[in-house]
Design a protein around this motif. Structure first.
Motif, PDB file in Angstrom:
ATOM      1  N   LEU C 182       0.697  -1.054  -0.067  1.00 32.51           N
ATOM      2  CA  LEU C 182       0.059  -0.318  -0.227  1.00 32.51           C
ATOM      3  C   LEU C 182       0.655   1.017   0.140  1.00 32.51           C
ATOM      4  O   LEU C 182       0.694   2.525   0.840  1.00 32.51           O
ATOM      5  CB  LEU C 182      -0.843  -0.006   0.744  1.00 32.51           C
ATOM      6  CG  LEU C 182      -1.800  -1.190   1.256  1.00 32.51           C
ATOM      7  CD1 LEU C 182      -2.620  -1.508   2.835  1.00 32.51           C
ATOM      8  CD2 LEU C 182      -3.271  -0.929  -0.199  1.00 32.51           C
ATOM      9  N   HIS C 183       2.206   1.230  -0.577  1.00 30.46           N
ATOM     10  CA  HIS C 183       3.097   2.084  -0.463  1.00 30.46           C
ATOM     11  C   HIS C 183       3.351   2.451  -2.032  1.00 30.46           C
ATOM     12  O   HIS C 183       2.872   1.913  -3.331  1.00 30.46           O
ATOM     13  CB  HIS C 183       3.859   1.610   0.259  1.00 30.46           C
ATOM     14  CG  HIS C 183       3.889   2.171   1.305  1.00 30.46           C
ATOM     15  ND1 HIS C 183       3.743   1.397   2.343  1.00 30.46           N
ATOM     16  CD2 HIS C 183       4.263   3.387   2.585  1.00 30.46           C
ATOM     17  CE1 HIS C 183       3.757   1.862   3.767  1.00 30.46           C
ATOM     18  NE2 HIS C 183       4.492   2.283   3.542  1.00 30.46           N
ATOM     19  N   ASP C 184       3.520   3.774  -2.315  1.00 34.92           N
ATOM     20  CA  ASP C 184       4.123   4.305  -3.874  1.00 34.92           C
ATOM     21  C   ASP C 184       5.083   3.256  -4.285  1.00 34.92           C
ATOM     22  O   ASP C 184       4.894   2.410  -5.549  1.00 34.92           O
ATOM     23  CB  ASP C 184       4.353   5.687  -4.039  1.00 34.92           C
ATOM     24  CG  ASP C 184       3.445   6.302  -3.119  1.00 34.92           C
ATOM     25  OD1 ASP C 184       2.698   6.338  -4.477  1.00 34.92           O
ATOM     26  OD2 ASP C 184       3.490   7.033  -2.338  1.00 34.92           O
ATOM     27  N   GLY C 204       2.876   1.148  -7.298  1.00 31.87           N
ATOM     28  CA  GLY C 204       1.902   2.357  -7.445  1.00 31.87           C
ATOM     29  C   GLY C 204       0.668   2.023  -6.031  1.00 31.87           C
ATOM     30  O   GLY C 204      -0.585   1.567  -7.140  1.00 31.87           O
ATOM     31  N   GLY C 205       0.808   0.940  -5.087  1.00 34.18           N
ATOM     32  CA  GLY C 205       0.146   0.647  -4.384  1.00 34.18           C
ATOM     33  C   GLY C 205      -0.006   2.325  -3.330  1.00 34.18           C
ATOM     34  O   GLY C 205       0.204   3.029  -3.511  1.00 34.18           O
ATOM     35  N   MET C 212      -5.299   1.350  -3.375  1.00 34.48           N
ATOM     36  CA  MET C 212      -4.987  -0.007  -5.130  1.00 34.48           C
ATOM     37  C   MET C 212      -3.581  -0.646  -4.009  1.00 34.48           C
ATOM     38  O   MET C 212      -2.714   0.398  -3.400  1.00 34.48           O
ATOM     39  CB  MET C 212      -4.175   0.915  -6.099  1.00 34.48           C
ATOM     40  CG  MET C 212      -5.513   2.366  -6.882  1.00 34.48           C
ATOM     41  SD  MET C 212      -4.911   2.032  -8.188  1.00 34.48           S
ATOM     42  CE  MET C 212      -5.792   2.714  -9.062  1.00 34.48           C
ATOM     43  N   ILE C 213      -3.781  -1.717  -4.620  1.00 36.55           N
ATOM     44  CA  ILE C 213      -2.601  -2.892  -4.759  1.00 36.55           C
ATOM     45  C   ILE C 213      -1.289  -2.154  -5.182  1.00 36.55           C
ATOM     46  O   ILE C 213      -1.884  -2.449  -6.454  1.00 36.55           O
ATOM     47  CB  ILE C 213      -3.299  -4.424  -4.194  1.00 36.55           C
ATOM     48  CG1 ILE C 213      -4.756  -3.687  -2.951  1.00 36.55           C
ATOM     49  CG2 ILE C 213      -2.291  -4.600  -3.670  1.00 36.55           C
ATOM     50  CD1 ILE C 213      -4.970  -5.225  -2.632  1.00 36.55           C
ATOM     51  N   ILE C 251       1.556   7.738  -7.754  1.00 37.94           N
ATOM     52  CA  ILE C 251       2.633   7.440  -8.786  1.00 37.94           C
ATOM     53  C   ILE C 251       1.080   5.975  -8.972  1.00 37.94           C
ATOM     54  O   ILE C 251       0.750   5.449 -10.108  1.00 37.94           O
ATOM     55  CB  ILE C 251       3.334   6.510  -8.384  1.00 37.94           C
ATOM     56  CG1 ILE C 251       3.855   6.356  -9.523  1.00 37.94           C
ATOM     57  CG2 ILE C 251       2.841   5.848  -7.109  1.00 37.94           C
ATOM     58  CD1 ILE C 251       5.571   5.624  -9.796  1.00 37.94           C
ATOM     59  N   LYS C 252       0.417   5.053  -7.928  1.00 34.02           N
ATOM     60  CA  LYS C 252      -1.205   4.697  -8.429  1.00 34.02           C
ATOM     61  C   LYS C 252      -1.267   5.237  -9.644  1.00 34.02           C
ATOM     62  O   LYS C 252      -2.010   4.472 -10.392  1.00 34.02           O
ATOM     63  CB  LYS C 252      -1.881   4.713  -6.600  1.00 34.02           C
ATOM     64  CG  LYS C 252      -2.319   6.085  -6.762  1.00 34.02           C
ATOM     65  CD  LYS C 252      -3.851   5.379  -5.354  1.00 34.02           C
ATOM     66  CE  LYS C 252      -3.812   6.712  -4.866  1.00 34.02           C
ATOM     67  NZ  LYS C 252      -4.219   6.669  -3.026  1.00 34.02           N
ATOM     68  N   ILE C 253      -2.162   6.070 -10.153  1.00 34.49           N
ATOM     69  CA  ILE C 253      -3.178   6.719 -11.202  1.00 34.49           C
ATOM     70  C   ILE C 253      -2.119   6.557 -12.159  1.00 34.49           C
ATOM     71  O   ILE C 253      -2.712   6.203 -13.068  1.00 34.49           O
ATOM     72  CB  ILE C 253      -3.437   7.935 -10.743  1.00 34.49           C
ATOM     73  CG1 ILE C 253      -4.324   8.049  -9.362  1.00 34.49           C
ATOM     74  CG2 ILE C 253      -4.743   8.344 -12.028  1.00 34.49           C
ATOM     75  CD1 ILE C 253      -5.298   7.729  -9.030  1.00 34.49           C
TER      76      ILE C 253
END
Ligand code: HEM
Ligand code: SF4
Lengths: 145, 98, 544
Positions: C182-184, C204-205, C212-213, C251-253
């Motif tokens: 759950l981290h970038d 990308g979490g 997001m995972i 970054i997840k997006i």
């Protein structure tokens, strides 16, 4: 007209920079201006006849120009790299590290503050485009890398 | 009423526009009316306040009451630490917030 | 523990001087608030509901007693006698004056601490496993890698104006105690078939409004390319992450919109290019760092027996002590979640006591957990009773690790200017309810997490039970989520249905746990039962 702070000895280019699109159309211009959304890598094939790249910072919070600068220096670009726009004193030292060697801020800096900003960091932790030797190399007496 | 509020630049304390100055007590807040936005802009430019904004509120029997719970918590202090509010001696002060 | 050398110290000192100068220019009016804000944020200073708030970094959650004492001193000297430990292993002070900020940073620097990059759109403090160096299930201690990345990311000139904040976690075991995905960037140190160590990159979490995972984008990055690979991930993000909308800038997006494959392709291309740039630290640096994380001098032939004649003590041992790699030792969790208390808050006296106990019983080492508790990582079993007695006397012996009352709660509307609703009072009422009705004792592992708004600082998406504060026409309202997890079996919770008012949410949590108690099968945790029987029975009980 903004004041220019320049760390180079060569003569500045005396004509205005063209956009990346215009440059790629008629690539004999010696000065080109990169906007945040432009791909700095598009210039790489033509760098041998470029003498000035301006990187525009419409807002100081948009950091894409830092990557653009390093990308160009990593490609071997040795001409002038100028940060223009919303360039603030507190960004100067990072910009210098990314390879900028001239600055044309919208609002002129207090020279004392700018001077202090450049002299501020005794060391650096990581390599960038300025050739300073990172702490982790100083510790082990090794060259960069 | 229109209330102008913000934080003191140096201390960060919550402050309310009294008509001439800034006070940490919401009871001192005045209705800034049409001028509210101008006051906020002018006082921020003079660095007498930080991040000012204009809110709705009303004068009640108990004093000035900001319309939103967020500003009532700002006015009093954290509801979970009555000892750190502006009214530490009044155990029921938190009821005003909700 | 890592110790600064003259270089680390010089950098932190330079930062203090720089920030003092920035504060001066702000007070003199040379900097507007818009210009100053990113600068103060990069030194952990927010403007919050009641004052400025300072977030101090606790790199990879590790502290010694001297540092903990300094944190206590700061709480008393500059704040109101307490601090709040956060889900990213840091500590926050709520009542800071701008004019004191420089002095506080100087006090921190004197004990090798700082608030560098604890906020703002830059690479944040790097978190890690709170049992690092103590647990038997780790491949290696992950903290040297986190420290290497700390140095690389500190004042990184290219990444100081990223599209949005950037959080990295490093672990080195199968069990995930740091919500790594759950981290970038989540990094897991792994071994390949040839027996070499490397890093698996999950990118990308995140939580926030679009949880997001992180997908794994590279299963093995050789250790002597770790920094280069991280730099490639960041450069692609800095160049292409969205900047048109703050809520889509993480970054997840980017990873989601490009697709993990295309993002990975771009990273690999940048990586291939950067490998020629010689940015990797010399291998000797990692070795140097590792020496600071060598095991303390564990004693051998220690007794394994614990005298369990005192039932309260025995319960605390069962609940709060975790197996250790060295025989005769455990890791002991000090709960900052007393019934009715404020999750994660500790007074200066409590911090000092914890510091003393760490010095006496745990090789002078402490850890901040992402669950807002404190760990003494290396305690002899023989010392446990003495430790427990001291904690009990100070109200720090709540036997509730991972129980329903071990609640993660963000500061919420009591402190946070972005909040929709208060989190802390809800946490207090839930812990009181489950203490009063006795059900807290029989529920077993149940992770309850509360956020006061969609930003999800309280990890509500990742709670077995999550609570999200929303604003319903100016009144606090709470949504209930079920089925999240931040552990190895990472999953995101689902909203049950319409929200509840403050009293209603406490009832709703109790009803959900009643469904579990009625339906659980042997050995099932709340989460397991939920996963087996699904949402419907819970909905039925809540709204039927
Ligand atoms: C009180 C001041 C705080 C403010 C203003 C604040 C602000 C924010 C914001 C705006 C986000 C969403 C970021 C995004 O999605 O782009 C966020 C996420 C987060 N915050 Fe906070 N926060 C605060 C306190 C805390 C505290 C006390 C904790 C720990 C208990 C914390 C831990 C986190 C975590 C873990 C996330 C999720 C990160 C992610 O989305 O990956 N924050 N915070
Ligand atoms: S979740 Fe929302 S209310 Fe809670 S601390 Fe984060 S921003 Fe504030």
């Amino acid at each position: 007209m903004a004041e220019l702070l320049r760390f180079r000895d060569d003569e500045p280019v005396d004509h205005p920079a063209v956009t990346v699109d215009a440059f790629l159309d008629q690539s004999n211009a010696a000065a080109v201006r990169i906007e945040p959304g432009d791909d700095a890598r598009a210039l790489i094939p033509h760098l041998d006849h470029v003498r000035l790249v301006e990187v525009n910072f419409p807002a100081f919070t948009d950091g894409r120009g830092y990557s653009a600068a390093r990308v160009l220096r990593e490609a071997g670009y040795a001409g002038e790299l100028r940060a223009v726009g919303d360039v603030l004193v507190d960004q100067l030292s990072a910009m210098r590290r990314c390879g900028f060697d001239s600055f044309a801020p919208d609002r002129p800096f207090d020279p004392a503050d700018a001077d202090a900003a450049f002299r501020h960091w005794p060391h650096v932790y990581q390599p960038a485009a300025d050739g300073r030797v990172p702490i982790w190399n100083l510790r082990h007496g090794t060259d960069n890398g | 009423m229109k209330i102008v509020t913000g934080n003191d630049l140096k201390t960060g304390a919550v402050v309310w526009w009294t008509g001439v100055d800034w006070s940490i007590h919401v009871e001192d807040a005045v209705d800034a009316g049409e001028q509210a936005e101008d006051i906020a802009t002018r006082e921020e430019a003079a660095r007498r306040v930080n991040a000012p904004y204009v809110i709705e509120g009303e004068k009640t029997a108990e004093g000035v009451r900001p319309a939103h719970i967020k500003d009532r918590i700002r006015a009093l202090g954290p509801t979970v630490r009555p000892d750190l509010t502006l009214k530490p001696a009044d155990p029921t002060a938190g009821n005003w917030v909700i | 523990m890592y110790k600064y050398d003259q270089y680390d110290q010089a950098m932190v000192d330079a930062r203090v001087a720089e920030f003092r100068d920035q504060v001066r220019r702000r007070l003199e009016g040379k900097l507007s608030e818009d210009q100053f804000k990113p600068l103060r944020l990069m030194n952990g200073l927010y403007l919050q509901l009641h004052a400025y708030m300072l977030r101090v970094a606790v790199p990879y959650g590790t502290l010694n007693s001297r540092q903990m004492r300094a944190l206590a001193d700061i709480a008393e000297k500059y704040d109101r006698g307490y601090g709040h430990f956060t889900t990213r292993q840091n500590i926050q002070y709520n009542w800071i004056k701008l004019e004191d900020a420089g002095d506080i940073l100087a006090d921190l620097a004197a004990v090798e601490m700082h608030a560098i990059q604890t906020s703002g759109n830059c690479i944040r403090n790097i978190s890690s496993d709170h049992f690092a160096g103590a647990t038997a299930d780790e491949l290696v201690d992950p903290r040297p890698y986190a420290e290497l990345l700390r140095q690389w990311s500190s004042f990184h000139p290219e990444f100081l104006a990223l599209p949005r904040k950037f959080k990295i976690a490093v672990i080195a075991s199968e069990a995930d105690r740091a919500a790594m995905k759950l981290h970038d960037i989540g990094i897991r140190i792994v071994k390949n078939d040839a027996g070499e160590l490397g890093a698996a990159f999950y990118v990308g979490g995140g939580m926030g409004r679009t949880p997001m995972i992180a997908p794994c984008i590279r299963e093995f990055v050789p250790l002597d390319q770790l920094v280069t690979y991280a730099e490639a991930c960041l450069r692609v993000y800095n160049r292409h992450g969205r900047r048109d909308n703050k809520f889509k800038a993480r970054i997840k997006i980017l990873v989601h919109e490009l697709g993990a494959d295309e993002y990975t392709r771009q990273v690999e291309e940048e990586f291939a290019h950067l490998l020629d740039q010689g940015i990797e630290p010399p291998r000797a640096e990692l070795e140097r760092i590792k020496t600071f994380f060598a095991d303390p001098a564990f004693e051998t032939d220690l007794p394994e027996d614990i005298d369990r004649s005192d039932p309260e003590f025995a319960l605390w041992v069962d609940r709060n002590c975790v197996a250790h790699k060295a025989p005769g030792y455990v890791s002991a969790v000090i709960s900052l979640k007393p019934v009715g208390g404020i999750p994660g808050d500790a007074s200066a006296e409590q911090m000092r006591l914890i510091a003393d106990l760490a010095k006496r019983y745990s090789f002078d080492e402490l850890r901040v957990m992402h669950t807002q508790n404190i760990v003494l990582p290396h305690v002899r079993k023989a010392d446990l009773h003495a430790l427990w007695s001291a904690l009990d006397e100070a109200g720090l012996a709540a036997p509730n690790l991972d129980q329903v009352d071990d609640i993660i709660a963000c500061p919420g509307l009591d402190y946070c200017s972005l909040a929709n609703a208060r989190s802390i009072p809800v946490a207090q009422q839930i812990s009181e309810r489950f203490a009063a009705n006795g059900k807290g004792k029989i529920l077993g592992e149940l992770k309850l997490k509360i956020s006061g708004c969609i930003n999800a600082c309280g990890h509500h998406h990742a709670g077995h039970i999550g609570i999200l504060g929303v604003d319903r026409k100016g009144v606090e309202n709470y949504q209930l989520l079920l089925g999240g997890s931040e552990a190895d079996d990472t999953s995101l919770g689902k909203i049950t249905g319409p929200g509840f008012d403050e009293a209603g949410i406490v009832d709703a949590v109790e009803k959900a746990t009643d469904v579990y108690l009625a339906r659980r099968q042997d050995g099932e945790r709340f989460l397991d039962t939920y996963r087996r029987i699904g949402m419907e029975p819970f909905k039925e009980a809540l709204y039927g």
